[in-house]
Design an enzyme around this catalytic site. Structure first.
Site, mmCIF file in Angstrom:
data_model
loop_
_atom_site.group_PDB
_atom_site.id
_atom_site.type_symbol
_atom_site.label_atom_id
_atom_site.label_comp_id
_atom_site.label_asym_id
_atom_site.label_seq_id
_atom_site.Cartn_x
_atom_site.Cartn_y
_atom_site.Cartn_z
ATOM 1 N N CYS A 97 32.610 -1.672 -15.235
ATOM 2 C CA CYS A 97 32.667 -2.184 -16.611
ATOM 3 C C CYS A 97 31.583 -3.250 -16.747
ATOM 4 O O CYS A 97 30.998 -3.688 -15.753
ATOM 5 C CB CYS A 97 34.034 -2.777 -16.920
ATOM 6 S SG CYS A 97 34.263 -3.111 -18.689
ATOM 7 N N CYS A 149 32.193 -6.209 -18.641
ATOM 8 C CA CYS A 149 32.701 -7.485 -19.160
ATOM 9 C C CYS A 149 32.612 -8.647 -18.177
ATOM 10 O O CYS A 149 32.462 -9.794 -18.580
ATOM 11 C CB CYS A 149 34.120 -7.330 -19.690
ATOM 12 S SG CYS A 149 35.317 -6.816 -18.453
ATOM 13 N N CYS A 198 32.629 -5.510 -23.072
ATOM 14 C CA CYS A 198 32.557 -4.375 -22.149
ATOM 15 C C CYS A 198 31.365 -3.464 -22.414
ATOM 16 O O CYS A 198 31.300 -2.357 -21.872
ATOM 17 C CB CYS A 198 33.840 -3.558 -22.238
ATOM 18 S SG CYS A 198 35.313 -4.544 -21.976
ATOM 19 N N LYS A 252 43.993 2.930 -21.628
ATOM 20 C CA LYS A 252 44.012 1.480 -21.441
ATOM 21 C C LYS A 252 44.227 0.824 -22.791
ATOM 22 O O LYS A 252 43.465 1.049 -23.731
ATOM 23 C CB LYS A 252 42.681 1.039 -20.825
ATOM 24 C CG LYS A 252 42.566 -0.467 -20.668
ATOM 25 C CD LYS A 252 41.342 -0.818 -19.849
ATOM 26 C CE LYS A 252 41.134 -2.311 -19.791
ATOM 27 N NZ LYS A 252 39.926 -2.649 -19.025
ATOM 28 N N ARG A 279 39.117 -6.816 -27.815
ATOM 29 C CA ARG A 279 38.676 -5.497 -27.357
ATOM 30 C C ARG A 279 39.336 -4.353 -28.146
ATOM 31 O O ARG A 279 39.368 -3.217 -27.699
ATOM 32 C CB ARG A 279 38.989 -5.334 -25.867
ATOM 33 C CG ARG A 279 38.502 -6.479 -24.969
ATOM 34 C CD ARG A 279 38.131 -5.977 -23.591
ATOM 35 N NE ARG A 279 38.097 -6.978 -22.526
ATOM 36 C CZ ARG A 279 37.168 -7.928 -22.384
ATOM 37 N NH1 ARG A 279 36.203 -8.062 -23.286
ATOM 38 N NH2 ARG A 279 37.209 -8.764 -21.362
ATOM 39 N N GLU A 285 43.325 10.993 -25.090
ATOM 40 C CA GLU A 285 42.399 10.290 -24.190
ATOM 41 C C GLU A 285 42.386 10.937 -22.801
ATOM 42 O O GLU A 285 41.324 11.146 -22.212
ATOM 43 C CB GLU A 285 42.818 8.817 -24.042
ATOM 44 C CG GLU A 285 42.448 7.927 -25.220
ATOM 45 C CD GLU A 285 40.970 7.528 -25.219
ATOM 46 O OE1 GLU A 285 40.219 8.003 -24.347
ATOM 47 O OE2 GLU A 285 40.569 6.756 -26.104
ATOM 48 N N LYS A 302 47.366 1.846 -18.229
ATOM 49 C CA LYS A 302 47.302 0.404 -18.015
ATOM 50 C C LYS A 302 47.596 -0.329 -19.308
ATOM 51 O O LYS A 302 47.022 0.057 -20.319
ATOM 52 C CB LYS A 302 45.882 0.071 -17.526
ATOM 53 C CG LYS A 302 45.606 -1.383 -17.341
ATOM 54 C CD LYS A 302 44.163 -1.575 -16.981
ATOM 55 C CE LYS A 302 43.872 -3.057 -17.055
ATOM 56 N NZ LYS A 302 42.470 -3.330 -16.924
ATOM 57 N N SER A 339 47.767 -8.177 -14.442
ATOM 58 C CA SER A 339 47.891 -9.600 -14.117
ATOM 59 C C SER A 339 49.060 -10.274 -14.827
ATOM 60 O O SER A 339 49.808 -11.038 -14.213
ATOM 61 C CB SER A 339 46.578 -10.312 -14.452
ATOM 62 O OG SER A 339 46.221 -10.111 -15.812
ATOM 63 N N TYR A 371 49.006 -6.509 -7.714
ATOM 64 C CA TYR A 371 48.765 -7.746 -6.966
ATOM 65 C C TYR A 371 49.924 -8.043 -6.019
ATOM 66 O O TYR A 371 49.812 -8.902 -5.148
ATOM 67 C CB TYR A 371 48.556 -8.917 -7.944
ATOM 68 C CG TYR A 371 47.448 -8.619 -8.942
ATOM 69 C CD1 TYR A 371 46.119 -8.759 -8.569
ATOM 70 C CD2 TYR A 371 47.738 -8.145 -10.224
ATOM 71 C CE1 TYR A 371 45.098 -8.438 -9.462
ATOM 72 C CE2 TYR A 371 46.727 -7.828 -11.117
ATOM 73 C CZ TYR A 371 45.410 -7.973 -10.730
ATOM 74 O OH TYR A 371 44.413 -7.639 -11.602
HETATM 75 C C1 PBG Z 1 37.890 -4.695 -17.291
HETATM 76 C C2 PBG Z 1 39.237 -4.849 -16.678
HETATM 77 C C3 PBG Z 1 40.279 -5.670 -17.111
HETATM 78 C C4 PBG Z 1 41.332 -5.489 -16.218
HETATM 79 C C5 PBG Z 1 40.908 -4.577 -15.253
HETATM 80 N N1 PBG Z 1 39.614 -4.173 -15.576
HETATM 81 C C6 PBG Z 1 40.330 -6.670 -18.191
HETATM 82 C C7 PBG Z 1 40.146 -6.339 -19.597
HETATM 83 O O1 PBG Z 1 40.105 -5.191 -20.028
HETATM 84 O O2 PBG Z 1 40.022 -7.318 -20.311
HETATM 85 C C8 PBG Z 1 42.656 -6.170 -16.310
HETATM 86 C C9 PBG Z 1 43.508 -6.157 -15.091
HETATM 87 C C10 PBG Z 1 44.631 -7.110 -15.103
HETATM 88 O O3 PBG Z 1 45.003 -7.726 -16.115
HETATM 89 O O4 PBG Z 1 45.215 -7.274 -14.020
HETATM 90 N N2 PBG Z 1 36.872 -4.772 -16.341
#
Ligand code: PBG
Length: 341
Positions: free
Chosen positions: A124, A126, A134, A210, A232, A248, A263, A290, A329
């Site tokens: 990506c 970003c 992104c 996503k 985004r 998708e 995700k 996260s 994690y």
């Molecule tokens: C983009 C990306 C993101 C995450 C994984 N790849 C962040 C986003 O889309 O802003 C998020 C993963 C997470 O929250 O643990 N490179």
């Protein structure tokens, strides 16, 4: 007519009587082999910096990675996914495809230390762009695209860059590339770029489904990648949509995705189930993101939840919903707990 006789003939509690009986009829089994452990890598020496909003998660410098990868492997976890924090950010994100970029260094180091470790790289822009978006932006005078608003994330010009990034990760030794930017055509662009560079054997794990989610908040601290303005929503999916997930997924399979991802995970278990049912042949990953991690860690730190119990329950639920693989994690802790059960 009811399929099952009623009480007192039916007594479902009979099969819950002892731990051994419960284990015999358990439908879903969590295994460390299902896990992919995310790692954040930054420049420098001897760095192990805990992410404040993600206790137990660290930004690591490259010299820390061999020991980390050995620990992950020793727990029976087969794979890691890498996120890089570059030395410098710019509008294009040049370090993203630099041969000595942070992720490229990390891949080489891990593959040298633990050759069997499956190294996945996130593809990506970003984390590398100074604006935190992104893709390339529609900015300048004149703007590159005359009909789109200023600051819009441009789709097709971004594809060229992510193709280069994927090839540079493959050159460094990545086993799987995982585009996460939700650009239209990203899987096709990467497949073509990889094939042209004779990396036709490198699989693509597409973040096909996503969502534009608030649950990525702590990640953006960890990867130092918050967008400097806006959000985004012009490329990530609307959380209200589920049928669109199948569109998708289908498009990405047609473009050459070898594996798919949904995700976040926990707020989207219905979507995981629908994608798995629609495409049972395609390995499906789910990203326990996260914010899902931080919620449990915060509640556990306050004594409000039993961490071990809820983590194993949540990960089991993600697998039960239909995920074959889980990016989490919690992977190292969960692997330890599973081993001690
Ligand atoms: C983009 C990306 C993101 C995450 C994984 N790849 C962040 C986003 O889309 O802003 C998020 C993963 C997470 O929250 O643990 N490179």
């Amino acid at each position: 007519m009811a399929k099952f006789p009623t009480f007192p003939t039916s007594r479902p509690r009979r099969l819950r009587h002892t731990p051994a009986l419960r284990a015999m009829v358990r439908e879903t089994e969590l295994n460390p082999r299902d896990f992919i452990y995310p790692l954040f890598v930054r420049h420098g020496q001897g760095i192990r910096r805990e992410v404040p909003s993600m206790p137990g998660v660290f930004q690591l410098s490259v010299d820390q990675l061999a020991a980390e990868a050995e620990e992950v492997a020793s727990l029976g976890i087969p794979a890691v996914i890498l996120f890089g924090i570059p030395a410098q950010k710019d509008p294009v994100g040049l370090e993203n495809f630099a041969p000595d970029g942070i992720v490229q260094q990390a891949v080489r180091t891990i593959k040298e230390a633990v050759p069997d470790m499956v190294v996945v790289t996130d593809v990506c822009l970003c984390e590398y762009t100074d604006h935190g978006h992104c893709g390339l932006l529609n900015v300048g005078d004149p703007r590159p695209h005359p009909h789109l608003p200023e600051g819009y994330v441009l789709n097709d010009p971004t594809l060229e860059i992510i193709g280069k990034v994927a090839v540079s990760h493959a050159e460094a030794g990545a086993d799987i590339v995982a585009p996460s930017g939700m650009m239209d055509g990203m899987v096709q662009a990467i497949r073509r770029a990889l094939d042209e560079a004779q990396y036709e054997h490198i699989p693509i794990l597409s973040y096909a489904v996503k969502y534009a989610s608030g649950f990525y908040g702590p990640f953006r601290d960890a990867a130092e990648s918050p967008p400097k303005f806006g959000d985004r929503s012009s490329h990530q999916m609307d959380p209200a949509n589920a049928a669109e997930a199948l569109k998708e997924a289908s498009i990405d399979i047609a473009e050459g995705a070898d594996m798919l991802m949904v995700k976040p995970a926990l707020p989207y278990l219905d979507v995981i189930r629908r994608v798995k049912d629609a495409f049972p042949e395609v390995p499906l990953a789910a990203y326990n993101v996260s914010g899902e991690y931080s919620m449990i860690k915060a509640a556990a730190a306050n004594g409000w939840l039993d961490e071990r119990r809820v983590v194993l329950e949540a990960l089991t639920a993600i697998k039960r919903a239909g995920a074959d693989l889980i990016l989490t994690y919690h992977a190292k802790d969960a692997a330890r707990w599973l081993a001690s059960d």
